[in-house]
Scaffold this motif. Structure first.
Motif, PDB file in Angstrom:
ATOM      1  N   SER B 133       0.830  -1.208   0.000  1.00 14.26           N
ATOM      2  CA  SER B 133       0.000   0.000   0.000  1.00 14.26           C
ATOM      3  C   SER B 133       0.859   1.250   0.000  1.00 14.26           C
ATOM      4  CB  SER B 133      -0.934  -0.011   1.198  1.00 14.26           C
ATOM      5  OG  SER B 133      -0.180  -0.122   2.374  1.00 14.26           O
ATOM      6  N   HIS B 135       1.343   3.423  -2.444  1.00 11.68           N
ATOM      7  CA  HIS B 135       0.460   4.502  -2.881  1.00 11.68           C
ATOM      8  C   HIS B 135      -0.873   4.262  -2.201  1.00 11.68           C
ATOM      9  CE1 HIS B 135       3.275   4.400  -6.328  1.00 11.68           C
ATOM     10  NE2 HIS B 135       3.286   5.666  -6.037  1.00 11.68           N
ATOM     11  N   ARG B 136      -1.243   5.128  -1.274  1.00 17.53           N
ATOM     12  CA  ARG B 136      -2.397   4.836  -0.441  1.00 17.53           C
ATOM     13  C   ARG B 136      -3.702   4.923  -1.204  1.00 17.53           C
ATOM     14  NH1 ARG B 136      -0.613   5.960   4.847  1.00 17.53           N
ATOM     15  NH2 ARG B 136       0.957   4.356   5.091  1.00 17.53           N
ATOM     16  N   LEU B 141      -4.978  -0.484  -0.661  1.00 13.75           N
ATOM     17  CA  LEU B 141      -5.272  -0.830   0.730  1.00 13.75           C
ATOM     18  C   LEU B 141      -6.063  -2.132   0.789  1.00 13.75           C
ATOM     19  CD1 LEU B 141      -6.154   2.646   2.168  1.00 13.75           C
ATOM     20  CD2 LEU B 141      -4.350   1.159   2.972  1.00 13.75           C
TER      21      LEU B 141
END
Lengths: 217, 471
Positions: B133, B135-136, B141
Motif C-alpha cells: 500500500s 500509494h495509499r 489498501l
C-alpha cells in the motif's frame, strides 16, 4: 489440577461458540478478552500445583497482551466506525450456532483417532484447540466486516496457543514463538488502521475516481 | 558474520525512520544491499561457520536462496535511484520495510530450526504488507488487507504444522534440522503426515499456490514494480525454501512419495489456474502475477517429481528471480510512465520509449521460458523429470498450460508494445538507470541459458543432494 485444565479448555470452546452467536462487535471483543483471560491462567495449572517463575511470566505476558492490549486496540479501532454491529452475517445466528456445534463435534471425533505420545487419551487439549481453530475459521468466513474477520483470526490464534500450552511444557522455544505470534497480532491490527483509511474514504465518493478512472502508480 | 548480515539491514532500517532526506534513505538502501551482496559473494569462496548456537547455518540450499535474494535487493535498490526521481511520496516506511524485509529474508535462508524458520517467514509477511500500500489508494489498501488476511491465516496453519512436527519428533525432543534429520527413524509417521499437510497449506498460501493464490493478482497488480519483484522473486521463494526444508525431512523418513504426490497435485493445479485466468486479463501487472503463480507451480512440480526435477527446480529458483526482475521492473517502469498498467490506457510503448518497449518483449520471452533464456532450460528439466517418471499426461498438461500462458501473456504484452501510441503522463525520456538494471538481469538470464558456471552447478548439485534422491 487436571480438572482446572479441562474446565478452562471447555470454557475456551464455549466462549468461541458464544462469539459465533453474538451480534454486536463490542460484545464479541469482550468475550474475546474473557477467553484470553482464561487462556492466560492455564500455564499456572500445568505442573500440578508447582508454579515456576516461567509459568508466571508466561501467564502474565499472555494476560497483558491478549486480555489487555489486543482488546484495547480493537476497541480503539472500532471507535471510528459508525456501524457497531455486524450488518449481514452470511449465515444467520441460529444456524451458525448449529454449524459451530457440528464443528466442535467434528473436532472431538477427529482427535479420537489421534494419540499424542506421552498424554492420556482423555486429554482435552487437542480436541478443544481443534474446535477453537475451526470456530475461528467459521467466524472469519461468515462475517463480512474487517473487525470481525480480525476477531476470527485472533480466535484461530487462541486455538493454536491453547494447543501449544496444553501439549508442551518442556519446549520453551515453541512457547516463545506463540508469544511472537502475539506481537504479530499487534502489528496486524495496525493494518486495521490502514483499512480505516480505506473506510474513511468510503464515506463519500472518491473525487479522483470521478475525474478519471486511472490508477496512480 | 551471519549475525552481521542480518543485523546491518535491521539497524539501517531503524535509522531511516529518523527524519532524513528522501534520497539519503534510498542511497543508504543501495549501500546496505551492496554490502549484503559483497558478503554473500564472499560466502561462495568460504562458507561461514554456524552461529547463534547452531540456529543460523548456511548450507548449500541456504547459499543458493540467499544469493538470489541478495541479487534481487541489489537490483531493486539501484532501480529505485531512477524510480524515485519521479516519485513524490515519502519513502520512509517504504525503505524501512525494505530493509527489515532484507533482514528477515536473510534469516529465512539461514535458519536451521523449523521454529525459527516459521518466525522468519511470518516476519516477512508483516514487513511486506506496508510495501503493497505504498500509494495509499483504495485499491492498494484493499490488496494489502487481502494479502495480510490470507497469508497470516495461512502462516498460522503453518505454525500448527510446526507444532505437529514437534509432536512427531517427540523422541528427538528438538526441532533443529540436523537433529530431526538424524533421528528421522524415530519420528511418528502419522503425526508427520498431518504436520506435512498443515505446513504445505500454510507455506503454500505464502507461495501463492492454487487454490490459495487469490491474494497474488491483487497484491502484485496494485503495488509498485519494485514490491512485486521482491514478493514474486524473494518472498514467495522464501516460502518455497520452507517447503524444501519440509521435503528434506520427508525424504529422510520415507514420506517422499506422499509429499511428492501432494506437491505435484498443487503444482499442476497452479499451472492450470494460471493458464485459465491469464487469458482474460487486461492489466499487465495482474497478468504477470498469474505468470508468477505458474512459476511457483513449476517450482513445486520440480520438487515433487524428484530426481532431475529437483535440480531443475533449484535452477529455476535463480531463473525465476531474474525473470521476475525483468518482468515486474519493466511493468513498473511502464506503469510509472503512463500512470496505469491497463491495456486500455497504454499502447504503442515502442514508439515513445523504444528501449522500454524492447525490454517488454524480452520480459515476455524470458518470463514464458523461451530459448535462449535460462527459464527454458529449467522448465525443460522439470518436464523431462515428468517424462522420465512415466507421467506422460502430467508432462502433456504442463506443456499445454505453458503454451496457453504464453498466448495470454503475448496478447497483452504485444498490445502494450505496438499499436497507436497513447499519451504518457511523464516526459518522453528513457531512464538510463532503470533500463540498465533490467537489461543486466535479462543479460544474466541469457548467459545462464547458454553457459552455466562450474561453481553454480556444484552448489545446485550439493543443494539437490541435501534434499535427497527420487521419491
Amino acid at each position: 489440577m487436571t480438572t482446572w485444565i479441562d474446565a478452562s479448555c471447555i470454557l475456551i470452546v464455549f466462549f468461541s461458540l458464544s462469539i459465533l452467536a453474538t451480534y454486536r462487535i463490542v460484545g464479541m471483543i469482550q468475550i474475546y478478552a474473557l477467553q484470553s483471560f482464561v487462556l492466560s491462567l492455564m500455564p499456572l495449572f500445568l505442573h500440578a500445583g508447582n508454579v515456576s517463575s516461567r509459568d508466571i511470566v508466561l501467564s502474565l505476558g499472555t494476560m497483558v497482551l491478549k486480555a489487555g492490549v489486543v482488546p484495547f486496540i480493537l476497541f480503539w479501532a472500532i471507535r471510528r466506525i459508525s456501524m457497531r454491529s455486524e450488518i449481514k452475517p452470511i449465515i444467520g445466528l441460529g444456524s451458525s450456532i448449529v454449524c459451530g456445534a457440528l464443528l466442535v463435534a467434528g473436532a472431538f471425533w477427529v482427535s479420537m483417532s489421534l494419540r499424542i505420545p506421552g498424554k492420556a487419551a482423555a486429554d482435552l487439549g487437542l480436541p478443544c484447540s481443534l474446535a477453537v481453530l475451526l470456530l475461528g475459521f467459521m467466524i472469519m468466513v461468515t462475517r463480512t466486516r474487517a473487525v470481525t474477520q480480525v476477531l476470527g483470526y485472533l480466535i484461530i490464534e487462541n486455538g493454536i496457543f491453547l494447543f501449544a500450552l496444553s501439549l508442551f511444557d518442556s519446549m520453551p522455544t515453541l512457547i516463545e514463538m506463540g508469544i511472537l505470534l502475539d506481537i504479530f497480532v499487534a502489528v496486524f491490527i495496525m493494518a486495521i488502521v490502514l483499512n480505516h483509511i480505506n473506510e474513511e474514504f468510503e464515506q463519500g465518493p472518491d473525487p479522483e475516481k470521478q475525474v478519471k478512472p486511472r490508477e496512480v502508480f | 558474520m551471519l549475525i552481521l548480515i542480518t543485523l546491518i539491514p535491521f539497524l539501517c532500517g531503524l535509522s531511516v525512520l529518523l527524519p532524513v532526506t528522501r534520497m539519503f534513505r534510498i542511497r543508504l538502501f543501495v549501500i546496505v544491499s551492496f554490502v549484503h551482496s559483497i558478503s554473500v559473494a564472499s560466502f561462495w569462496c568460504s562458507r561461514p561457520t554456524p552461529e547463534f548456537q547452531g540456529y543460523l547455518v548456511l548450507d548449500a540450499l541456504g547459499l543458493l536462496f540467499l544469493s538470489v535474494i541478495s541479487f534481487l535487493f541489489l537490483s531493486v535498490s539501484v532501480f529505485m535511484l531512477g524510480y524515485f526521481k519521479h516519485e513524490k511520496r515519502n519513502s520512509r516506511t517504504f525503505t524501512a520495510c525494505l530493509m527489515f524485509l532484507l533482514c528477515t529474508m536473510t534469516v529465512v535462508t539461514l535458519s536451521n530450526h523449523m521454529g525459527l524458520l516459521w518466525v522468519a517467514v511470518e516476519a516477512t509477511t508483516l514487513f511486506s504488507a506496508p510495501l503493497i500500500s505504498f500509494h495509499r489508494t483504495r485499491e492498494s489498501l484493499e490488496a494489502t488487507w487481502k494479502y495480510l488476511l490470507i497469508c497470516s491465516v495461512g502462516i498460522a496453519l503453518a505454525l500448527m504444522g510446526t507444532f505437529f512436527l514437534a509432536i512427531a519428533a517427540h523422541q528427538v525432543d528438538s526441532l533443529m534440522l540436523p537433529a530431526v534429520l538424524s533421528g528421522a527413524s524415530a519420528l511418528s509417521v502419522n503425526w508427520l503426515k498431518i504436520s506435512v499437510i498443515f505446513l504445505l497449506v500454510g507455506y503454500g498460501c505464502k507461495l501463492g499456490l492454487a487454490p490459495m493464490h487469490s491474494w497474488k493478482p491483487e497484491a502484485y497488480g496494485r503495488s509498485t514494480g519494485m514490491t512485486s519483484v521482491l514478493m514474486a522473486g524473494g518472498l514467495t521463494q522464501c516460502a518455497f525454501l520452507a517447503l524444501v526444508r519440509v521435503s528434506q525431512i520427508c525424504f529422510k523418513t520415507g514420506l517422499g512419495q506422499f509429499y511428492g504426490s501432494i506437491l505435484i497435485l498443487t503444482g499442476i493445479l497452479s499451472l492450470i489456474v494460471a493458464a485459465v485466468f491469464v487469458l482474460g486479463e487486461k492489466n499487465l501487472k495482474r497478468s504477470f502475477a498469474y505468470s508468477s503463480i505458474e512459476h511457483m507451480g513449476i517450482l513445486v512440480l520440480g520438487l515433487g517429481l524428484g530426481g532431475v526435477g529437483i535440480f531443475g527446480a533449484l535452477f529455476h529458483v535463480i531463473n525465476n528471480a531474474l525473470a521476475k526482475v525483468v518482468m515486474f521492473l519493466t511493468a513498473g517502469s511502464v506503469a510509472q510512465k503512463y500512470g496505469s498498467a491497463n491495456s486500455s490506457d497504454v499502447r504503442g510503448v515502442i514508439h515513445l520509449y523504444p528501449v522500454t518497449g524492447i525490454l517488454l518483449i524480452i520480459a515476455l520471452f524470458g518470463g514464458t521460458g523461451m530459448f535462449p533464456f535460462a527459464t527454458f532450460h529449467s522448465e525443460l528439466m522439470i518436464i523431462n523429470a515428468a517424462v522420465m517418471s512415466k507421467r506422460y499426461l502430467l508432462a502433456g498438461t504442463i506443456v499445454l498450460s505453458l503454451g496457453i500462458i504464453f498466448i495470454g501473456l503475448a496478447k497483452i504484452v504485444l498490445g502494450f508494445v505496438y499499436g497507436r501510441s497513447t499519451e504518457p503522463v511523464l516526459p518522453k525520456r528513457e531512464n538510463a538507470i532503470m533500463n540498465a538494471v533490467i537489461a543486466l538481469a535479462a543479460a544474466l538470464l541469457v548467459v545462464l541459458g547458454i553457459w552455466m558456471p562450474a561453481p553454480l552447478t556444484r552448489v545446485i548439485s550439493d543443494a539437490a543432494a541435501l534434499i535427497g534422491s527420487t521419491p
